[in-house]
Motif scaffolding. Structure first.
Motif, PDB file in Angstrom:
ATOM      1  N   PHE A 128       0.857  -1.184   0.000  1.00  0.00           N
ATOM      2  CA  PHE A 128       0.000   0.000   0.000  1.00  0.00           C
ATOM      3  C   PHE A 128       0.893   1.235   0.000  1.00  0.00           C
ATOM      4  CE2 PHE A 128       0.679  -1.765   4.199  1.00  0.00           C
ATOM      5  CZ  PHE A 128       1.305  -0.714   4.858  1.00  0.00           C
ATOM      6  N   SER A 129       0.338   2.365  -0.399  1.00  0.00           N
ATOM      7  CA  SER A 129       1.121   3.598  -0.386  1.00  0.00           C
ATOM      8  C   SER A 129       0.556   4.622   0.597  1.00  0.00           C
ATOM      9  CB  SER A 129       1.187   4.209  -1.791  1.00  0.00           C
ATOM     10  OG  SER A 129      -0.100   4.502  -2.267  1.00  0.00           O
ATOM     11  N   LEU A 130      -0.480   4.232   1.353  1.00  0.00           N
ATOM     12  CA  LEU A 130      -1.124   5.192   2.242  1.00  0.00           C
ATOM     13  C   LEU A 130      -1.606   4.491   3.507  1.00  0.00           C
ATOM     14  CD1 LEU A 130      -2.297   8.254   1.888  1.00  0.00           C
ATOM     15  CD2 LEU A 130      -4.448   7.038   1.719  1.00  0.00           C
ATOM     16  N   THR A 131      -1.346   5.115   4.656  1.00  0.00           N
ATOM     17  CA  THR A 131      -1.810   4.594   5.941  1.00  0.00           C
ATOM     18  C   THR A 131      -2.730   5.611   6.593  1.00  0.00           C
ATOM     19  OG1 THR A 131       0.196   3.290   6.313  1.00  0.00           O
ATOM     20  CG2 THR A 131      -1.110   3.833   8.250  1.00  0.00           C
ATOM     21  N   PHE A 132      -3.920   5.160   6.973  1.00  0.00           N
ATOM     22  CA  PHE A 132      -4.838   5.972   7.763  1.00  0.00           C
ATOM     23  C   PHE A 132      -4.565   5.687   9.232  1.00  0.00           C
ATOM     24  CE2 PHE A 132      -7.319   5.353   3.810  1.00  0.00           C
ATOM     25  CZ  PHE A 132      -7.580   6.684   3.502  1.00  0.00           C
ATOM     26  N   GLU A 133      -4.832   6.666  10.089  1.00  0.00           N
ATOM     27  CA  GLU A 133      -4.666   6.495  11.532  1.00  0.00           C
ATOM     28  C   GLU A 133      -6.023   6.561  12.213  1.00  0.00           C
ATOM     29  OE1 GLU A 133      -2.067   9.695  12.699  1.00  0.00           O
ATOM     30  OE2 GLU A 133      -0.295   8.701  11.906  1.00  0.00           O
ATOM     31  N   VAL A 134      -6.193   5.729  13.242  1.00  0.00           N
ATOM     32  CA  VAL A 134      -7.360   5.801  14.111  1.00  0.00           C
ATOM     33  C   VAL A 134      -6.843   5.991  15.533  1.00  0.00           C
ATOM     34  CG1 VAL A 134      -8.858   4.443  12.604  1.00  0.00           C
ATOM     35  CG2 VAL A 134      -7.525   3.282  14.360  1.00  0.00           C
ATOM     36  N   ASP A 135      -7.729   6.355  16.438  1.00  0.00           N
ATOM     37  CA  ASP A 135      -7.322   6.684  17.805  1.00  0.00           C
ATOM     38  C   ASP A 135      -7.419   5.483  18.735  1.00  0.00           C
ATOM     39  OD1 ASP A 135      -6.440   8.095  19.974  1.00  0.00           O
ATOM     40  OD2 ASP A 135      -8.229   9.330  20.189  1.00  0.00           O
ATOM     41  N   GLY A 136      -6.453   4.588  18.614  1.00  0.00           N
ATOM     42  CA  GLY A 136      -6.326   3.482  19.549  1.00  0.00           C
ATOM     43  C   GLY A 136      -6.832   2.143  19.041  1.00  0.00           C
ATOM     44  N   PRO A 137      -6.467   1.093  19.782  1.00  0.00           N
ATOM     45  CA  PRO A 137      -6.818  -0.276  19.401  1.00  0.00           C
ATOM     46  C   PRO A 137      -8.326  -0.531  19.320  1.00  0.00           C
ATOM     47  CG  PRO A 137      -5.182  -0.289  21.169  1.00  0.00           C
ATOM     48  CD  PRO A 137      -5.613   1.126  20.974  1.00  0.00           C
ATOM     49  N   ALA A 138      -9.104   0.050  20.212  1.00  0.00           N
ATOM     50  CA  ALA A 138     -10.554  -0.176  20.190  1.00  0.00           C
ATOM     51  C   ALA A 138     -11.162   0.364  18.896  1.00  0.00           C
ATOM     52  CB  ALA A 138     -11.222   0.459  21.410  1.00  0.00           C
ATOM     53  N   GLN A 139     -10.717   1.551  18.461  1.00  0.00           N
ATOM     54  CA  GLN A 139     -11.241   2.106  17.208  1.00  0.00           C
ATOM     55  C   GLN A 139     -10.769   1.298  16.006  1.00  0.00           C
ATOM     56  OE1 GLN A 139     -10.810   6.330  16.732  1.00  0.00           O
ATOM     57  NE2 GLN A 139     -12.168   6.773  18.443  1.00  0.00           N
ATOM     58  N   LEU A 140      -9.546   0.772  16.070  1.00  0.00           N
ATOM     59  CA  LEU A 140      -9.038  -0.072  14.992  1.00  0.00           C
ATOM     60  C   LEU A 140      -9.907  -1.323  14.865  1.00  0.00           C
ATOM     61  CD1 LEU A 140      -6.474  -0.425  13.013  1.00  0.00           C
ATOM     62  CD2 LEU A 140      -5.799  -2.136  14.689  1.00  0.00           C
ATOM     63  N   PHE A 164      -5.017   0.018   1.186  1.00  0.00           N
ATOM     64  CA  PHE A 164      -4.859   1.056   2.207  1.00  0.00           C
ATOM     65  C   PHE A 164      -4.564   0.378   3.534  1.00  0.00           C
ATOM     66  CE2 PHE A 164      -7.824   2.694  -0.948  1.00  0.00           C
ATOM     67  CZ  PHE A 164      -7.229   3.907  -1.279  1.00  0.00           C
ATOM     68  N   ASP A 165      -3.713   0.992   4.308  1.00  0.00           N
ATOM     69  CA  ASP A 165      -3.351   0.493   5.628  1.00  0.00           C
ATOM     70  C   ASP A 165      -4.082   1.325   6.675  1.00  0.00           C
ATOM     71  OD1 ASP A 165      -1.653  -1.074   7.414  1.00  0.00           O
ATOM     72  OD2 ASP A 165      -0.522   0.772   7.769  1.00  0.00           O
ATOM     73  N   VAL A 166      -4.389   0.722   7.815  1.00  0.00           N
ATOM     74  CA  VAL A 166      -4.964   1.447   8.949  1.00  0.00           C
ATOM     75  C   VAL A 166      -4.105   1.117  10.164  1.00  0.00           C
ATOM     76  CG1 VAL A 166      -7.000   1.865  10.366  1.00  0.00           C
ATOM     77  CG2 VAL A 166      -7.288   1.208   7.977  1.00  0.00           C
ATOM     78  N   TRP A 167      -3.717   2.134  10.903  1.00  0.00           N
ATOM     79  CA  TRP A 167      -2.838   1.996  12.064  1.00  0.00           C
ATOM     80  C   TRP A 167      -3.558   2.517  13.298  1.00  0.00           C
ATOM     81  CZ3 TRP A 167       1.814   5.602  13.257  1.00  0.00           C
ATOM     82  CH2 TRP A 167       2.637   5.037  14.248  1.00  0.00           C
TER      83      TRP A 167
END
Length: 144
Positions: free
Chosen positions: A74-86, A123-126
């Motif tokens: 992937f070329s893009l990582t989205f961020e979420v606020d913590g493990p529960a949201q992930l 897409f990646d999510v972190w």
């Protein structure tokens, strides 16, 4: 040294059908449509504090690339606020029949998973928000 680049303004996503992709991004990811050209060859969506251009492209085009080990990346990582949201987002995407990989530990803080749009763009999510984003949005102060 002063900052020369302030932020990423726009990301371009190649898609085979702009109208179908526009519907997918708004329904599955909560993107907001801000523009669609009359020819149906380009649309602009906003999500994750970012503008994305959906651009009609040949089927073989994508945002992905191969690394030196032969893995599609992937070329893009989205961020979420913590493990529960992930975990919540992961579950929601799977319920919506979005192709998503398992949540994984990559040996750095937080966890990640990869999902793809209908055209195969990865897409990646972190699970970790960047410190500068937290500071700019005063999230740490609100949480205490």
């Amino acid at each position: 040294m002063r900052k020369k680049l302030l932020r990423v303004g726009t990301v371009y996503i190649p898609v085979t059908n702009v109208c179908n992709s526009l519907k997918w991004y708004t329904e599955k990811l909560g993107a907001v449509e801000s523009y669609k050209d009359k020819k149906g060859k380009m649309a602009i969506i906003n999500m994750a504090s970012q503008s994305f251009f959906l651009v009609e492209s040949p089927e073989q085009e994508s945002m992905n690339f191969m690394d030196t080990d032969g893995n599609k990346r992937f070329s893009l990582t989205f961020e979420v606020d913590g493990p529960a949201q992930l975990e919540s987002l992961h579950k929601e995407l799977l319920l919506q029949k979005v192709k998503a990989g398992e949540i994984e530990d990559r040996g750095h803080p937080g966890r990640n998973f990869v999902f793809s749009d209908p055209d195969g763009n990865l897409f990646d999510v972190w699970s970790e928000l960047s410190p500068s984003f937290k500071e700019a949005n005063m999230l740490e102060k609100e949480q205490t």
